[in-house]
Scaffold this motif. Structure first.
Motif, PDB file in Angstrom:
ATOM      1  N   LEU A   1       0.832  -1.203   0.000  1.00 20.01           N
ATOM      2  CA  LEU A   1       0.000   0.000   0.000  1.00 20.01           C
ATOM      3  C   LEU A   1       0.871   1.259   0.000  1.00 20.01           C
ATOM      4  CD1 LEU A   1      -2.798   1.300   0.171  1.00 20.01           C
ATOM      5  CD2 LEU A   1      -2.735   0.952   2.650  1.00 20.01           C
ATOM      6  N   GLN A   2       1.927   1.250   0.801  1.00 22.09           N
ATOM      7  CA  GLN A   2       2.849   2.390   0.857  1.00 22.09           C
ATOM      8  C   GLN A   2       3.494   2.640  -0.512  1.00 22.09           C
ATOM      9  OE1 GLN A   2       3.356   4.329   3.558  1.00 22.09           O
ATOM     10  NE2 GLN A   2       3.703   3.134   5.420  1.00 22.09           N
ATOM     11  N   ASN A   3       3.880   1.562  -1.178  1.00 20.51           N
ATOM     12  CA  ASN A   3       4.517   1.698  -2.493  1.00 20.51           C
ATOM     13  C   ASN A   3       3.538   2.281  -3.518  1.00 20.51           C
ATOM     14  OD1 ASN A   3       6.803   0.547  -1.404  1.00 20.51           O
ATOM     15  ND2 ASN A   3       6.374  -1.510  -2.201  1.00 20.51           N
ATOM     16  N   ALA A   4       2.276   1.844  -3.432  1.00 17.99           N
ATOM     17  CA  ALA A   4       1.262   2.356  -4.358  1.00 17.99           C
ATOM     18  C   ALA A   4       1.016   3.845  -4.138  1.00 17.99           C
ATOM     19  CB  ALA A   4      -0.038   1.577  -4.182  1.00 17.99           C
ATOM     20  N   ILE A   5       1.051   4.263  -2.886  1.00 20.56           N
ATOM     21  CA  ILE A   5       0.874   5.691  -2.565  1.00 20.56           C
ATOM     22  C   ILE A   5       2.018   6.503  -3.157  1.00 20.56           C
ATOM     23  CG2 ILE A   5       0.913   7.367  -0.670  1.00 20.56           C
ATOM     24  CD1 ILE A   5      -0.537   5.246   1.034  1.00 20.56           C
TER      25      ILE A   5
ATOM     26  N   TYR B   1      -4.829  12.247  -0.096  1.00 22.20           N
ATOM     27  CA  TYR B   1      -5.322  11.008   0.510  1.00 22.20           C
ATOM     28  C   TYR B   1      -4.171  10.074   0.876  1.00 22.20           C
ATOM     29  CZ  TYR B   1      -9.630  12.732  -1.603  1.00 22.20           C
ATOM     30  OH  TYR B   1     -10.696  13.512  -1.972  1.00 22.20           O
ATOM     31  N   GLY B   2      -3.094  10.125   0.099  1.00 14.37           N
ATOM     32  CA  GLY B   2      -1.935   9.298   0.409  1.00 14.37           C
ATOM     33  C   GLY B   2      -1.332   9.653   1.759  1.00 14.37           C
ATOM     34  N   TYR B   3      -1.246  10.953   2.043  1.00 16.52           N
ATOM     35  CA  TYR B   3      -0.718  11.385   3.342  1.00 16.52           C
ATOM     36  C   TYR B   3      -1.643  10.957   4.479  1.00 16.52           C
ATOM     37  CZ  TYR B   3       2.525  14.347   0.713  1.00 16.52           C
ATOM     38  OH  TYR B   3       3.509  14.806  -0.133  1.00 16.52           O
ATOM     39  N   MET B   4      -2.948  10.996   4.229  1.00 14.84           N
ATOM     40  CA  MET B   4      -3.913  10.586   5.258  1.00 14.84           C
ATOM     41  C   MET B   4      -3.773   9.094   5.555  1.00 14.84           C
ATOM     42  SD  MET B   4      -7.297  12.726   3.994  1.00 14.84           S
ATOM     43  CE  MET B   4      -8.266  12.496   5.484  1.00 14.84           C
TER      44      MET B   4
ATOM     45  N   ARG C   1      -1.116   7.251   5.083  1.00 14.74           N
ATOM     46  CA  ARG C   1       0.180   7.014   5.755  1.00 14.74           C
ATOM     47  C   ARG C   1       0.117   7.376   7.233  1.00 14.74           C
ATOM     48  NH1 ARG C   1       4.354  10.238   2.146  1.00 14.74           N
ATOM     49  NH2 ARG C   1       5.820   9.541   3.789  1.00 14.74           N
ATOM     50  N   LEU C   2      -0.572   8.476   7.563  1.00 15.05           N
ATOM     51  CA  LEU C   2      -0.669   8.844   8.973  1.00 15.05           C
ATOM     52  C   LEU C   2      -1.557   7.862   9.729  1.00 15.05           C
ATOM     53  CD1 LEU C   2       0.382  10.983  10.947  1.00 15.05           C
ATOM     54  CD2 LEU C   2      -1.825  12.131  10.728  1.00 15.05           C
ATOM     55  N   SER C   3      -2.596   7.359   9.080  1.00 17.38           N
ATOM     56  CA  SER C   3      -3.447   6.361   9.717  1.00 17.38           C
ATOM     57  C   SER C   3      -2.668   5.082   9.991  1.00 17.38           C
ATOM     58  CB  SER C   3      -4.664   6.058   8.842  1.00 17.38           C
ATOM     59  OG  SER C   3      -5.520   5.136   9.475  1.00 17.38           O
ATOM     60  N   ILE C   4      -1.789   4.703   9.063  1.00 16.42           N
ATOM     61  CA  ILE C   4      -0.954   3.523   9.263  1.00 16.42           C
ATOM     62  C   ILE C   4      -0.071   3.685  10.499  1.00 16.42           C
ATOM     63  CG2 ILE C   4       1.028   2.257   8.312  1.00 16.42           C
ATOM     64  CD1 ILE C   4      -0.204   2.732   5.514  1.00 16.42           C
ATOM     65  N   GLU C   5       0.447   4.891  10.703  1.00 18.74           N
ATOM     66  CA  GLU C   5       1.382   5.134  11.806  1.00 18.74           C
ATOM     67  C   GLU C   5       0.688   5.404  13.147  1.00 18.74           C
ATOM     68  OE1 GLU C   5       4.559   4.674  11.544  1.00 18.74           O
ATOM     69  OE2 GLU C   5       4.406   4.298   9.374  1.00 18.74           O
TER      70      GLU C   5
ATOM     71  N   THR D   1     -10.406   2.533  -3.080  1.00 19.61           N
ATOM     72  CA  THR D   1      -9.965   2.429  -4.472  1.00 19.61           C
ATOM     73  C   THR D   1      -8.519   1.941  -4.575  1.00 19.61           C
ATOM     74  OG1 THR D   1     -11.470   4.196  -5.166  1.00 19.61           O
ATOM     75  CG2 THR D   1      -9.599   3.715  -6.615  1.00 19.61           C
ATOM     76  N   ILE D   2      -7.625   2.514  -3.774  1.00 16.27           N
ATOM     77  CA  ILE D   2      -6.212   2.140  -3.879  1.00 16.27           C
ATOM     78  C   ILE D   2      -5.984   0.730  -3.341  1.00 16.27           C
ATOM     79  CG2 ILE D   2      -5.478   3.144  -1.665  1.00 16.27           C
ATOM     80  CD1 ILE D   2      -2.904   4.029  -3.078  1.00 16.27           C
TER      81      ILE D   2
END
Length: 463
Positions: free
Chosen positions: A239-243, A258-261, A263-267, A369-370
């Motif tokens: 998922l990180q690579n796709a972002i 949305y990518g930053y959102m 990533r922050l949710s992951i962390e 979607t991603i």
């Protein structure tokens, strides 16, 4: 139900609503006296119309209602009339006599079908509750899911305990309800029949005949596996690579917020609504203050900010704090630089290119979607919260009390719904078994396993 009865039911509900609001101190009596009197007069006229359409002499003229002067038994006098059998009916008040005649002619003031009573019950709860529209939308969905169309058409006054038990057994077995589903179903029954009992629509509550223990034995509660709930560390990296790839996609014009959102949710495990209302002022040198959320309201459709998080249930307790790690700092610094480059400025950390906050539904759609594009098994933000707990917090040995505090829920919720074995548990177990230590001081059939995150050793004996 004819027009008069429908209007009468609406007036009846209005009077009831006013009384309920008075009881709860929502409104002041002096503010509603005139309105209550107006509704009462209109209600009386409608009742009279309904009665005198039926209370007729043989020649079709309305039967007379008379007042009798005080007697020893009725010191204030009474009102009376005669029925077809020439039986004399009397009541101390005119309104009381009208109500008796309504009952005699079988005229009900409300719709007594299950669906009709449900509508009244939900409306009454809505008027006195501080819950938002989204909550009632959810309750309505539960009703539609668990109460069949055939059952909805039944007259609630005719439903017995045996009827409800048979319906419940069929629902649980035919639709494979889980225990959680069953609790939602019982909540619907309690609201529906509880309202009917309090308002004298029924004289006894058939729900009390349902033995929860017996029906929960029939519930289907399969054990939830990690594969069904969370993303593995490898899937998170996909998922990180796709972002990273989408950052330069022309569709996003150099700003894939949305990518930053994600990533922050992951962390941090932040909820979708919490990400949308996060402000730069909530971020200090040491931590992130998570204390608000965005909610979508239906009537009318709009987005609002609530000053509490989901677990605080409508009353702010100060929110929670998440430590500002090096990875989080990197994400926020990169986002800030991205916004500076394209000229975006906002109080919100995650905003559209015009500075407005991101709508929760748009973030959730982008995440879905991603994840689908990456062919990941789970496509919602909840999976990221669970993954953080199971893939990171637990292996690090963070106590459950702290895990619960960081994610914003109770210890019980963390242990029951968020703690799963990591997806590579089979591989890790094989490596442990292949490298098991066999201490000389123990018999050969005893193997000692060492668990790094605890201060004790666990013995397993094999026969």
């Amino acid at each position: 139900m004819n027009t008069e009865i429908r209007l009468l039911a609406e007036l009846h509900n209005q009077i009831e609503s006013i009384q309920t609001q008075l009881n709860y101190g929502i409104i002041d009596a002096t503010d509603v006296a005139e309105e209550a009197m107006r509704i009462t007069k209109k209600e009386r006229r409608l009742k009279e119309k309904l009665v005198f359409e039926r209370h007729l002499n043989r020649d079709g003229t309305p039967r007379k209602i008379s007042y009798h002067e005080p007697t020893p038994d009725y010191p204030d006098g009474y009102y009376y009339t005669r029925l077809d059998s020439n039986t004399k009916v009397k009541r101390v008040s005119y309104d009381g006599l009208i109500d008796s005649l309504l009952a005699y002619y079988g005229i009900t003031l409300t719709d007594t079908t299950v669906a009709g009573v449900w509508e009244q019950a939900l409306d009454a709860r809505r008027k006195i509750s501080t819950s938002i529209d989204e909550t009632f939308d959810c309750i309505q969905r539960y009703y539609e899911r668990y109460i069949s169309e055939e059952f909805s058409k039944k007259d609630i006054r005719t439903i017995t305990g045996e009827d409800l038990q048979a319906y419940t057994k069929n629902l649980v077995t035919e639709h494979s309800l889980t225990k959680h589903n069953y609790n939602d179903y019982k909540g619907i029954l309690n609201l529906l029949f509880g309202y009917a009992l309090r308002h004298a629509i029924i004289t006894s509550n058939p729900v009390v005949t349902i033995d929860n223990t017996e029906y929960k034995k029939l519930c289907s509660d399969p054990v939830a596996h990690a594969e069904q709930k969370i993303l593995s560390s490898e899937e998170i990296q996909i998922l990180q690579n796709a972002i990273e790839q989408r950052k330069n996609d022309s569709r996003y014009h150099g700003y894939y917020v949305y990518g930053y959102m994600i990533r922050l949710s992951i962390e941090t495990g932040m909820r979708a609504g919490e990400l949308c209302t996060l402000r730069w002022s909530d971020i200090s040198d040491n931590d992130i203050h998570i204390h608000t959320q965005q909610r979508e309201l239906k009537k009318p459709l709009r987005y609002v900010e609530l000053a509490w998080t989901k677990d605080e249930k409508g009353c702010s307790k100060g929110g929670r704090y998440f430590p500002l790690t090096d990875k989080i700092i990197h994400i926020l610094d990169e986002l800030k630089e991205n916004q500076r480059t394209i000229g975006v400025s906002s109080e919100f950390v995650f905003c559209c290119d015009n500075g407005a906050w991101v709508q929760k539904k748009n973030y959730e759609k982008a995440l879905h979607t991603i994840c689908e594009a990456c062919k990941l098994p789970k496509t919602n933000n909840h999976a990221l919260r669970m993954a953080l707990n199971s893939n990171v917090f637990i292996p690090l040995g963070i106590p459950v009390t702290e895990r619960a505090r960081l994610l914003g829920h109770s210890v019980a919720v963390n242990e029951k719904f968020y703690s799963f074995e990591r997806k590579d548990y089979v591989e890790r177990t094989r490596n442990l078994l292949n490298n098991a230590i066999v201490p000389k001081q123990y018999p050969e059939n005893v193997i000692l396993f060492k668990k790094e995150s605890h201060e004790y050793s666990k013995f397993a004996t094999f026969q």
